[in-house]
Design a protein around this motif. Structure first.
Motif, PDB file in Angstrom:
ATOM      1  N   LEU A  37       0.824  -1.204   0.000  1.00 36.75           N
ATOM      2  CA  LEU A  37       0.000   0.000   0.000  1.00 36.75           C
ATOM      3  C   LEU A  37       0.861   1.258   0.000  1.00 36.75           C
ATOM      4  O   LEU A  37       0.625   2.197  -0.768  1.00 36.75           O
ATOM      5  CB  LEU A  37      -0.941   0.010   1.209  1.00 36.75           C
ATOM      6  N   HIS A  38       1.886   1.279   0.819  1.00 39.18           N
ATOM      7  CA  HIS A  38       2.776   2.445   0.883  1.00 39.18           C
ATOM      8  C   HIS A  38       3.557   2.621  -0.419  1.00 39.18           C
ATOM      9  O   HIS A  38       3.775   3.754  -0.860  1.00 39.18           O
ATOM     10  CB  HIS A  38       3.730   2.326   2.073  1.00 39.18           C
ATOM     11  N   LEU A  39       3.968   1.522  -1.031  1.00 39.66           N
ATOM     12  CA  LEU A  39       4.672   1.624  -2.312  1.00 39.66           C
ATOM     13  C   LEU A  39       3.756   2.172  -3.404  1.00 39.66           C
ATOM     14  O   LEU A  39       4.178   3.000  -4.219  1.00 39.66           O
ATOM     15  CB  LEU A  39       5.241   0.263  -2.717  1.00 39.66           C
ATOM     16  N   VAL A  40       2.498   1.734  -3.419  1.00 35.57           N
ATOM     17  CA  VAL A  40       1.537   2.244  -4.395  1.00 35.57           C
ATOM     18  C   VAL A  40       1.290   3.728  -4.162  1.00 35.57           C
ATOM     19  O   VAL A  40       1.271   4.530  -5.108  1.00 35.57           O
ATOM     20  CB  VAL A  40       0.218   1.435  -4.338  1.00 35.57           C
ATOM     21  N   LEU A  49       3.302   5.867  -2.748  1.00 40.76           N
ATOM     22  CA  LEU A  49       4.521   6.575  -3.154  1.00 40.76           C
ATOM     23  C   LEU A  49       4.583   6.728  -4.673  1.00 40.76           C
ATOM     24  O   LEU A  49       4.914   7.799  -5.180  1.00 40.76           O
ATOM     25  CB  LEU A  49       5.756   5.837  -2.641  1.00 40.76           C
ATOM     26  N   PHE A  50       4.235   5.659  -5.388  1.00 38.95           N
ATOM     27  CA  PHE A  50       4.223   5.705  -6.843  1.00 38.95           C
ATOM     28  C   PHE A  50       3.284   6.810  -7.337  1.00 38.95           C
ATOM     29  O   PHE A  50       3.647   7.602  -8.204  1.00 38.95           O
ATOM     30  CB  PHE A  50       3.800   4.349  -7.416  1.00 38.95           C
ATOM     31  N   PHE A  51       2.075   6.873  -6.747  1.00 42.13           N
ATOM     32  CA  PHE A  51       1.120   7.890  -7.178  1.00 42.13           C
ATOM     33  C   PHE A  51       1.553   9.304  -6.773  1.00 42.13           C
ATOM     34  O   PHE A  51       1.280  10.262  -7.496  1.00 42.13           O
ATOM     35  CB  PHE A  51      -0.278   7.583  -6.647  1.00 42.13           C
ATOM     36  N   LEU A  52       2.241   9.435  -5.656  1.00 40.21           N
ATOM     37  CA  LEU A  52       2.742  10.753  -5.275  1.00 40.21           C
ATOM     38  C   LEU A  52       3.823  11.242  -6.235  1.00 40.21           C
ATOM     39  O   LEU A  52       3.883  12.433  -6.562  1.00 40.21           O
ATOM     40  CB  LEU A  52       3.290  10.726  -3.854  1.00 40.21           C
ATOM     41  N   ILE A  53       4.645  10.325  -6.686  1.00 41.64           N
ATOM     42  CA  ILE A  53       5.743  10.707  -7.569  1.00 41.64           C
ATOM     43  C   ILE A  53       5.258  10.934  -9.006  1.00 41.64           C
ATOM     44  O   ILE A  53       5.643  11.900  -9.659  1.00 41.64           O
ATOM     45  CB  ILE A  53       6.858   9.651  -7.536  1.00 41.64           C
ATOM     46  N   TYR A  54       4.394  10.058  -9.486  1.00 33.32           N
ATOM     47  CA  TYR A  54       4.007  10.072 -10.903  1.00 33.32           C
ATOM     48  C   TYR A  54       2.582  10.558 -11.162  1.00 33.32           C
ATOM     49  O   TYR A  54       2.005  10.215 -12.178  1.00 33.32           O
ATOM     50  CB  TYR A  54       4.182   8.675 -11.509  1.00 33.32           C
ATOM     51  N   ARG A  55       2.041  11.349 -10.312  1.00 34.30           N
ATOM     52  CA  ARG A  55       0.658  11.800 -10.509  1.00 34.30           C
ATOM     53  C   ARG A  55       0.529  12.809 -11.559  1.00 34.30           C
ATOM     54  O   ARG A  55       0.967  13.439 -12.249  1.00 34.30           O
ATOM     55  CB  ARG A  55       0.068  12.335  -9.229  1.00 34.30           C
TER      56      ARG A  55
END
Length: 91
Positions: free
Chosen positions: A80-83, A85-91
């Motif tokens: 969940l945290h990795l997902v 983080l992914f959305f925070l970086i690549y939003r």
């Protein structure tokens, strides 16, 4: 406050929460061996929700709570945290 300062502050707090999570698993493991006062499973899971990397590392390093069915959630918290983080970086 600049964005870089905010990001560094958030990353620092996140690191501290993960270290605290790992230490809580260590303290509970030591208490279990000495029949001392234990940390509740509710508190361990709560800290694992906010600091899953430290909690998972603590579970693996100290072989603690690895057989409890409820603690199978901890790797899911990591995902969940990795997902997030992914959305925070690549939003």
């Amino acid at each position: 406050m600049e964005w870089t300062s905010v990001i560094l502050l958030a990353a620092g707090i996140y690191l501290v929460v993960n270290v605290v999570a790992m230490l809580m698993f260590l303290l509970d493991k030591l208490s279990s061996k000495r029949n001392g006062q234990r940390i509740s499973e509710k508190n361990l899971l709560t800290v694992a929700l906010f600091g899953p990397f430290g909690a998972w590392a603590g579970m693996k390093a100290f072989r603690h709570k690895t057989r409890k069915p409820l603690f199978k959630l901890v790797p899911l918290f990591v995902v969940l945290h990795l997902v997030l983080l992914f959305f925070l970086i690549y939003r």
